[in-house]
Design a protein around this motif. Structure first.
Motif, mmCIF file in Angstrom:
data_model
loop_
_atom_site.group_PDB
_atom_site.id
_atom_site.type_symbol
_atom_site.label_atom_id
_atom_site.label_comp_id
_atom_site.label_asym_id
_atom_site.label_seq_id
_atom_site.Cartn_x
_atom_site.Cartn_y
_atom_site.Cartn_z
ATOM 1 N N MET B 1 9.226 45.282 3.364
ATOM 2 C CA MET B 1 8.878 44.147 2.500
ATOM 3 C C MET B 1 7.890 43.225 3.222
ATOM 4 O O MET B 1 8.060 42.954 4.400
ATOM 5 C CB MET B 1 10.168 43.371 2.174
ATOM 6 N N ASP B 2 6.875 42.752 2.503
ATOM 7 C CA ASP B 2 5.970 41.762 3.104
ATOM 8 C C ASP B 2 6.783 40.526 3.417
ATOM 9 O O ASP B 2 7.744 40.223 2.734
ATOM 10 C CB ASP B 2 4.875 41.341 2.106
ATOM 11 N N ASP B 3 6.383 39.777 4.428
ATOM 12 C CA ASP B 3 7.160 38.560 4.634
ATOM 13 C C ASP B 3 6.549 37.370 3.913
ATOM 14 O O ASP B 3 7.128 36.298 3.891
ATOM 15 C CB ASP B 3 7.409 38.275 6.112
ATOM 16 N N LYS B 4 5.402 37.547 3.283
ATOM 17 C CA LYS B 4 4.921 36.466 2.426
ATOM 18 C C LYS B 4 4.491 37.021 1.068
ATOM 19 O O LYS B 4 3.695 37.954 0.986
ATOM 20 C CB LYS B 4 3.749 35.733 3.071
ATOM 21 N N PHE B 5 5.042 36.425 0.050
ATOM 22 C CA PHE B 5 4.718 36.852 -1.312
ATOM 23 C C PHE B 5 3.813 35.824 -1.965
ATOM 24 O O PHE B 5 3.827 34.658 -1.596
ATOM 25 C CB PHE B 5 6.003 36.995 -2.132
ATOM 26 N N ASP B 6 3.047 36.297 -2.933
ATOM 27 C CA ASP B 6 2.289 35.337 -3.737
ATOM 28 C C ASP B 6 3.274 34.468 -4.509
ATOM 29 O O ASP B 6 3.201 33.252 -4.469
ATOM 30 C CB ASP B 6 1.385 36.074 -4.743
ATOM 31 N N VAL B 7 4.180 35.149 -5.214
ATOM 32 C CA VAL B 7 5.127 34.427 -6.071
ATOM 33 C C VAL B 7 6.538 34.955 -5.829
ATOM 34 O O VAL B 7 6.748 36.168 -5.797
ATOM 35 C CB VAL B 7 4.781 34.624 -7.571
ATOM 36 N N ILE B 8 7.488 34.056 -5.643
ATOM 37 C CA ILE B 8 8.902 34.440 -5.669
ATOM 38 C C ILE B 8 9.524 33.825 -6.916
ATOM 39 O O ILE B 8 9.342 32.635 -7.191
ATOM 40 C CB ILE B 8 9.662 33.969 -4.409
ATOM 41 N N ILE B 9 10.207 34.666 -7.681
ATOM 42 C CA ILE B 9 10.870 34.210 -8.902
ATOM 43 C C ILE B 9 12.368 34.250 -8.664
ATOM 44 O O ILE B 9 12.901 35.257 -8.191
ATOM 45 C CB ILE B 9 10.506 35.112 -10.104
ATOM 46 N N ILE B 10 13.049 33.166 -8.990
ATOM 47 C CA ILE B 10 14.502 33.119 -8.813
ATOM 48 C C ILE B 10 15.162 33.238 -10.181
ATOM 49 O O ILE B 10 15.004 32.374 -11.034
ATOM 50 C CB ILE B 10 14.934 31.815 -8.119
ATOM 51 N N GLY B 11 15.869 34.333 -10.376
ATOM 52 C CA GLY B 11 16.595 34.530 -11.630
ATOM 53 C C GLY B 11 16.033 35.689 -12.443
ATOM 54 O O GLY B 11 14.863 35.686 -12.808
ATOM 55 N N GLY B 12 16.892 36.669 -12.712
ATOM 56 C CA GLY B 12 16.464 37.888 -13.423
ATOM 57 C C GLY B 12 16.875 37.903 -14.876
ATOM 58 O O GLY B 12 17.312 38.927 -15.389
ATOM 59 N N GLY B 13 16.755 36.745 -15.549
ATOM 60 C CA GLY B 13 16.992 36.724 -16.995
ATOM 61 C C GLY B 13 15.694 36.999 -17.734
ATOM 62 O O GLY B 13 14.761 37.606 -17.194
ATOM 63 N N GLY B 27 -1.700 41.977 -11.136
ATOM 64 C CA GLY B 27 -1.984 42.369 -9.758
ATOM 65 C C GLY B 27 -1.436 41.421 -8.714
ATOM 66 O O GLY B 27 -1.811 41.479 -7.542
ATOM 67 N N VAL B 28 -0.522 40.558 -9.118
ATOM 68 C CA VAL B 28 0.038 39.568 -8.189
ATOM 69 C C VAL B 28 1.197 40.212 -7.412
ATOM 70 O O VAL B 28 1.964 41.003 -7.956
ATOM 71 C CB VAL B 28 0.539 38.333 -8.984
ATOM 72 N N ASN B 29 1.284 39.858 -6.136
ATOM 73 C CA ASN B 29 2.364 40.341 -5.284
ATOM 74 C C ASN B 29 3.608 39.482 -5.541
ATOM 75 O O ASN B 29 3.744 38.388 -4.999
ATOM 76 C CB ASN B 29 1.883 40.241 -3.828
ATOM 77 N N VAL B 30 4.495 39.990 -6.389
ATOM 78 C CA VAL B 30 5.596 39.160 -6.880
ATOM 79 C C VAL B 30 6.957 39.753 -6.516
ATOM 80 O O VAL B 30 7.169 40.965 -6.585
ATOM 81 C CB VAL B 30 5.468 38.913 -8.410
ATOM 82 N N GLN B 115 10.989 47.151 -16.720
ATOM 83 C CA GLN B 115 9.592 47.038 -17.164
ATOM 84 C C GLN B 115 8.781 46.267 -16.127
ATOM 85 O O GLN B 115 7.624 46.603 -15.843
ATOM 86 C CB GLN B 115 9.486 46.331 -18.525
ATOM 87 N N ALA B 116 9.395 45.227 -15.552
ATOM 88 C CA ALA B 116 8.709 44.448 -14.512
ATOM 89 C C ALA B 116 8.464 45.318 -13.280
ATOM 90 O O ALA B 116 7.377 45.295 -12.692
ATOM 91 C CB ALA B 116 9.537 43.214 -14.146
ATOM 92 N N GLN B 117 9.491 46.106 -12.930
ATOM 93 C CA GLN B 117 9.343 46.984 -11.759
ATOM 94 C C GLN B 117 8.267 48.036 -11.991
ATOM 95 O O GLN B 117 7.459 48.316 -11.109
ATOM 96 C CB GLN B 117 10.681 47.675 -11.449
ATOM 97 N N ASN B 118 8.263 48.596 -13.194
ATOM 98 C CA ASN B 118 7.236 49.599 -13.512
ATOM 99 C C ASN B 118 5.834 49.021 -13.415
ATOM 100 O O ASN B 118 4.877 49.734 -13.122
ATOM 101 C CB ASN B 118 7.461 50.165 -14.925
ATOM 102 N N ALA B 119 5.731 47.722 -13.688
ATOM 103 C CA ALA B 119 4.420 47.071 -13.604
ATOM 104 C C ALA B 119 4.053 46.734 -12.163
ATOM 105 O O ALA B 119 2.939 46.311 -11.887
ATOM 106 C CB ALA B 119 4.411 45.809 -14.462
ATOM 107 N N GLY B 120 5.019 46.892 -11.239
ATOM 108 C CA GLY B 120 4.712 46.677 -9.828
ATOM 109 C C GLY B 120 5.427 45.497 -9.186
ATOM 110 O O GLY B 120 5.197 45.192 -8.019
ATOM 111 N N ALA B 121 6.314 44.840 -9.934
ATOM 112 C CA ALA B 121 7.062 43.725 -9.336
ATOM 113 C C ALA B 121 8.185 44.273 -8.464
ATOM 114 O O ALA B 121 8.777 45.304 -8.788
ATOM 115 C CB ALA B 121 7.654 42.839 -10.431
ATOM 116 N N GLN B 122 8.455 43.592 -7.354
ATOM 117 C CA GLN B 122 9.621 43.954 -6.543
ATOM 118 C C GLN B 122 10.793 43.138 -7.036
ATOM 119 O O GLN B 122 10.712 41.907 -7.091
ATOM 120 C CB GLN B 122 9.382 43.626 -5.074
ATOM 121 N N CYS B 123 11.878 43.814 -7.405
ATOM 122 C CA CYS B 123 13.035 43.111 -7.934
ATOM 123 C C CYS B 123 14.250 43.437 -7.085
ATOM 124 O O CYS B 123 14.586 44.609 -6.912
ATOM 125 C CB CYS B 123 13.301 43.514 -9.383
ATOM 126 N N LEU B 124 14.879 42.408 -6.561
ATOM 127 C CA LEU B 124 16.080 42.613 -5.757
ATOM 128 C C LEU B 124 17.265 41.960 -6.457
ATOM 129 O O LEU B 124 17.199 40.789 -6.836
ATOM 130 C CB LEU B 124 15.922 41.989 -4.373
#
Lengths: 91, 428
Positions: B1-13, B27-30, B115-124
């Motif tokens: 995992m990169d240690d710096k992200f463009d965007v961190i989102i809190i909450g998977g609703g 194309g954002v590293n999210v 769908q977010a993951q398929n688009a390239g978002a990392q979801c934990l």
């Protein structure tokens, strides 16, 4: 149907060592009565002698009790640690 | 995992996943973090998703998404203690973007996250964020235990009980009268019996709302949504109303289920799950600024929710706010500017959207309709009394309709009735 029976249908992983909600030592009775009314899981109960019975097992993590009071009533309110608490299978 | 992200989102609703999806597409590293072990595992909603907003992002989504039923029938009932008056409306063929679906979030949210993951978002999932990191007055990362993750900007989509935002004084703790509490049971009912009981065919569904005695004549109401082979049944009540009332919320739900209108609908169902959730219902007047240096707030966490009595909207508004998040952040990232001034475009995007129009339309609703007990106690009773006199045939000659109406209107007080009618109509 009793609330405990309803809660027993839910899926929980209980963190026995870390209650995520802790009532304060001498909470205001008026506010406690509000928590008794609102808690959808029926976790707050007033005893005949005016003391509070509280059990964090069965918490639905809605946060309504938190909004009704401050730390004078609830010394701690946080979400259960990751991996613990309720998991909704339907939601 | 990169240690710096463009965007961190809190909450998977809905707000979090949709923001992640749109940002990843751009194309954002999210990185998206969700505290439940699976997306939706901590999420509850009454259960109806209006599709128009998600449709613009994922056209035709309902063909592959695990939605339950397409709502084809609307019912609205006024309840007194032992009677009910129901309006029943069947939709004609829907325009494609005007549909709505009953959903169960533990099924729907994992799909949306995928769908977010398929688009390239990392979801934990299974990750609890303990705190935000602020430097020079700007949010620039998050704290998980001893670990720290840096981000250029953080999106808070942590839901109605927004602990992190409050903890860092980004929003004020909501006043109880600006929040509703919803309780909900999921009840199993075999598909064929469900369709028979509610007069449904194929994939059609019913959305049914109840006012009046549903919650002892208090502001709020009941709901029933048909899912594939389950029912979502529950109550929503204003937090300050139920906290100061006579009955406990669980007792109110039990009373509701015993109403003569409800009891036969729930016969031989089996309880599968019991849940509860806060619902922002203070409307536009209760909102905090949903942005500041280094952060945006989306969905329920920002209070983007409307309970208009006949419709309850939150999930569709969450999608719209996610769209505004993505529009704001793609530009801010290009400019590398996450100051309050730069992120204030979020407010502008919101104000230019349907979300704001909806919030504005219902701006006086929380103060008029929801705070006036006559709408929930006296008028359902009056309607029921009028209909009883109209339909009850006995050995006395039936009074003419005009005199029945006149008698009840006078009893309610003509001026009060007239005022409430105008006020009610205006706030809707």
């Amino acid at each position: 149907m009793k609330t405990e029976v309803k809660l027993s249908k839910n899926h929980y992983v209980i963190d026995e060592n870390q209650p995520h909600i802790i009532p304060a030592d001498h909470p205001d009775r008026q506010i406690l009565r509000q928590l008794v009314n609102v808690c959808p899981a029926g976790l707050y109960q007033l005893n005949p002698d005016g003391s509070l019975s509280f059990d964090y097992h069965g918490c639905l993590e809605c946060g309504s009790c938190r909004l009704l009071c401050d730390e004078k009533t609830l010394a701690r309110w946080r979400y259960p640690a990751a991996g613990y608490g309720v998991t909704f299978r339907f939601g | 995992m990169d240690d710096k992200f463009d965007v961190i989102i809190i909450g998977g609703g809905i707000a979090g996943c949709t923001s992640a999806l749109l940002l990843a597409r751009a194309g954002v590293n999210v990185l998206l973090l969700e505290r439940a072990e699976q997306a939706g595992g901590k999420n509850i909603s009454g259960g109806r998703l209006y599709s128009y907003s998600l449709e613009t992002i994922l056209p035709g989504f309902a063909q592959s998404a695990p939605v339950e039923r397409q709502i084809a029938q609307e019912k609205l009932s006024l309840l007194t203690h032992e009677s009910s008056v129901t309006m029943d409306y069947r939709h004609p063929e829907f325009a494609q973007d005007a549909t709505s679906y009953s959903v169960l979030r533990a099924r729907f949210d994992p799909w949306l996250m995928e769908q977010a993951q398929n688009a390239g978002a990392q979801c934990l999932t299974g990750v609890q964020v303990d705190a935000l990191i602020q430097e020079n007055g700007a949010v620039c990362g998050i704290q998980i235990g001893e670990d720290r993750l840096d981000a250029r900007v953080v999106v808070l989509a942590e839901g109605a009980n927004s602990l992190l935002a409050e903890q860092h004084q980004l929003v004020k703790k909501p006043q109880p009268h600006t929040m509703g509490i919803g309780v909900k049971e999921v009840l199993a009912l075999p598909q064929s019996r469900l369709e028979e009981r509610f007069s449904l065919e194929n994939n059609q569904g019913t959305a049914w709302l109840f006012a009046g005695e549903a919650i002892a004549g208090k502001a709020g109401g009941g709901f029933l949504y048909t899912n594939r082979d389950t029912l979502s049944l529950g109550l929503v009540c204003n937090l300050s109303v139920v906290s100061n009332g006579k009955n406990t919320l669980p007792q109110m739900l039990e009373n509701f289920k015993q109403h003569p209108l409800l009891r036969p609908l729930l016969k031989e169902t089996e309880l599968l799950e019991y849940g509860a959730h806060l619902i922002p219902e203070g409307g536009i007047n209760a909102l905090n600024p949903p942005f500041g240096a280094g952060y945006l707030i989306a969905g329920d966490a920002a209070g983007f929710c409307v309970n208009a009595g006949h419709t309850v909207r939150g999930m569709d508004l969450a999608v719209i706010s996610a769209q505004a998040v993505a529009n704001t952040l793609t530009v801010a990232l290009q400019k590398d500017d996450f100051s309050t001034t730069s992120l204030a475009t979020y407010q502008a995007h919101l104000e230019n959207s349907t979300l704001w129009a909806v919030l504005k339309q219902y701006r006086s609703l929380p103060d008029t309709l929801l705070q006036n007990p006559r709408y929930f106690a006296e008028y359902p009773q009056m309607t029921s009394d009028i209909l009883r006199e109209l339909f009850e045939i006995n050995r006395h000659p039936a009074p003419p309709l005009r005199s029945i109406l006149w008698k009840h209107a006078r009893r309610a007080g003509l001026i009060t009735l007239f005022k409430d009618l105008i006020r009610g109509a205006r706030s809707l």
